[in-house]
Design an enzyme around this catalytic site. Structure first.
Site, mmCIF file in Angstrom:
data_model
loop_
_atom_site.group_PDB
_atom_site.id
_atom_site.type_symbol
_atom_site.label_atom_id
_atom_site.label_comp_id
_atom_site.label_asym_id
_atom_site.label_seq_id
_atom_site.Cartn_x
_atom_site.Cartn_y
_atom_site.Cartn_z
ATOM 1 N N ASP A 25 0.774 -1.142 0.153
ATOM 2 C CA ASP A 25 -0.053 -0.059 0.017
ATOM 3 C C ASP A 25 0.836 1.240 0.085
ATOM 4 O O ASP A 25 1.971 1.205 0.415
ATOM 5 C CB ASP A 25 -0.827 -0.106 1.255
ATOM 6 C CG ASP A 25 -2.113 0.952 1.134
ATOM 7 O OD1 ASP A 25 -2.305 1.562 0.100
ATOM 8 O OD2 ASP A 25 -2.691 1.325 2.102
ATOM 9 N N ASN A 73 -10.513 -3.294 -6.393
ATOM 10 C CA ASN A 73 -9.599 -2.193 -7.122
ATOM 11 C C ASN A 73 -10.189 -1.925 -8.599
ATOM 12 O O ASN A 73 -9.767 -0.909 -9.237
ATOM 13 C CB ASN A 73 -8.244 -2.751 -7.216
ATOM 14 C CG ASN A 73 -7.458 -2.480 -6.032
ATOM 15 O OD1 ASN A 73 -6.402 -3.272 -5.618
ATOM 16 N ND2 ASN A 73 -7.951 -1.516 -5.164
HETATM 17 C C1 FPP Z 1 -1.877 -0.075 -3.380
HETATM 18 O O1 FPP Z 1 -1.557 1.467 -3.286
HETATM 19 C C2 FPP Z 1 -1.433 -0.768 -4.679
HETATM 20 C C3 FPP Z 1 -2.380 -1.055 -5.538
HETATM 21 C C4 FPP Z 1 -3.548 -1.528 -5.482
HETATM 22 C C5 FPP Z 1 -1.728 -1.810 -6.658
HETATM 23 C C6 FPP Z 1 -0.267 -2.752 -6.474
HETATM 24 C C7 FPP Z 1 0.306 -2.986 -7.743
HETATM 25 C C8 FPP Z 1 1.833 -2.921 -7.967
HETATM 26 C C9 FPP Z 1 2.695 -2.887 -7.027
HETATM 27 C C10 FPP Z 1 2.128 -3.238 -9.574
HETATM 28 C C11 FPP Z 1 2.050 -4.731 -10.198
HETATM 29 C C12 FPP Z 1 2.630 -5.764 -9.028
HETATM 30 C C13 FPP Z 1 3.211 -6.916 -9.540
HETATM 31 C C14 FPP Z 1 3.509 -7.737 -8.356
HETATM 32 C C15 FPP Z 1 4.371 -6.830 -10.172
HETATM 33 P P1 FPP Z 1 -2.570 2.567 -3.441
HETATM 34 O O2 FPP Z 1 -2.690 2.933 -4.947
HETATM 35 O O3 FPP Z 1 -3.970 2.126 -2.822
HETATM 36 O O4 FPP Z 1 -1.858 3.799 -2.678
HETATM 37 P P2 FPP Z 1 -2.707 4.826 -2.073
HETATM 38 O O5 FPP Z 1 -3.322 4.343 -0.741
HETATM 39 O O6 FPP Z 1 -1.372 5.678 -1.375
HETATM 40 O O7 FPP Z 1 -3.444 5.504 -3.004
#
Ligand code: FPP
Length: 247
Positions: A25, A73
């Site tokens: 996150d 998501n």
């Molecule tokens: C949460 O941070 C992250 C996600 C919903 C996406 C995670 C995806 C990746 C790291 C890319 C691909 C994955 C792999 C395994 C290669 P957020 O966007 O909710 O952060 P925020 O809370 O700060 O908005």
């Protein structure tokens, strides 16, 4: 291999937890703080996943499970969803190329049917090609929800009962576990959530029954092997009693 300190006494070399799970996150906030589009945070986050998976393998862990895309998501903008799917494809392409070098078993948990055919094909190829690696396994949760996983397992068990393969009274916790995506994998010992949020967010609801939680304000793109060492050191300071009494 890092050196960990126990609560009382001297520094000792302890084995790392067998299974660590991470809610990756804080990508969006990391990017926004730098004046970048949110997608830049996901790109940085996917590089951090690569680094952390390799580190987990190197320190002798058996399993790493990461939450890459939840059943919720899809509510994000089309642009952000496409960017995350694109990063997954990029990661899998590269993982396939470097499989012989990395020797990581890659598995995917979640309802994959909603993913695009090209991503599904890559996932299938990665799953099959990496099946021969037995040392360390990384599980990537995609279109994953803990409640959804439990409902699907219940449905599959009910179907087996209707088909006469099982009887309702056969059901035990262990048998139910065999209907989950994580069948055959030990429950996580430690679940890490960076970014300052202290929620489970529908991650590994069944499997987390006795997991230790570790929360940190560090955003996922800033998460380093040293941060993982801190989480593991904190894990070693916990008294895990599994409902029993402290001895
Ligand atoms: C949460 O941070 C992250 C996600 C919903 C996406 C995670 C995806 C990746 C790291 C890319 C691909 C994955 C792999 C395994 C290669 P957020 O966007 O909710 O952060 P925020 O809370 O700060 O908005």
């Amino acid at each position: 291999m890092p050196l960990f300190k126990k609560k009382q006494g001297d520094a000792v070399q302890l084995p790392p937890p067998k299974h660590v799970a991470i809610i990756m996150d804080g990508n969006g906030r990391w990017a926004t703080r730098k004046g970048l589009p949110r997608t830049a945070g996901h790109a940085a986050g996917s590089e951090v996943f690569r680094r952390i998976a390799t580190y987990c393998r190197d320190i002798g862990m058996d399993y790493l499970t990461v939450y890459a895309f939840s059943t919720e998501n899809w509510k994000r903008s089309q642009e952000e969803v496409s960017a995350i799917m694109g990063l997954l494809k990029k990661y899998l392409f590269e993982a396939l190329e470097k499989m012989e070098r990395d020797q990581i078993r890659l598995k995917f948990f979640g309802d994959l049917s909603r993913l695009s055919p090209d991503l599904l094909e890559l996932i299938d190829r990665t799953d099959k090609t990496s099946a021969k690696y037995e040392g360390f396994q990384a599980n990537i949760c995609l279109n994953y929800g803990g409640r959804d996983e439990i409902v699907r397992a219940a449905r599959a068990f009910a179907r087996d009962c209707a088909a006469g393969v099982r009887k309702p009274e056969d059901l035990t916790e262990a048998l139910f576990g065999s209907y989950l995506y994580s069948a055959g994998i030990p429950d996580p010992d430690l679940i890490i959530r960076p970014s300052g949020e202290e929620r489970i967010s529908n991650f590994l609801l069944w499997q987390s029954a006795y997991a230790e939680y570790y929360f940190t304000d560090v955003l996922w793109p800033d998460f380093t092997p040293a941060e993982l060492d801190k989480a593991i050191a904190a894990y070693f300071r916990r008294d895990r009693r599994f409902g029993g009494v402290k001895r």
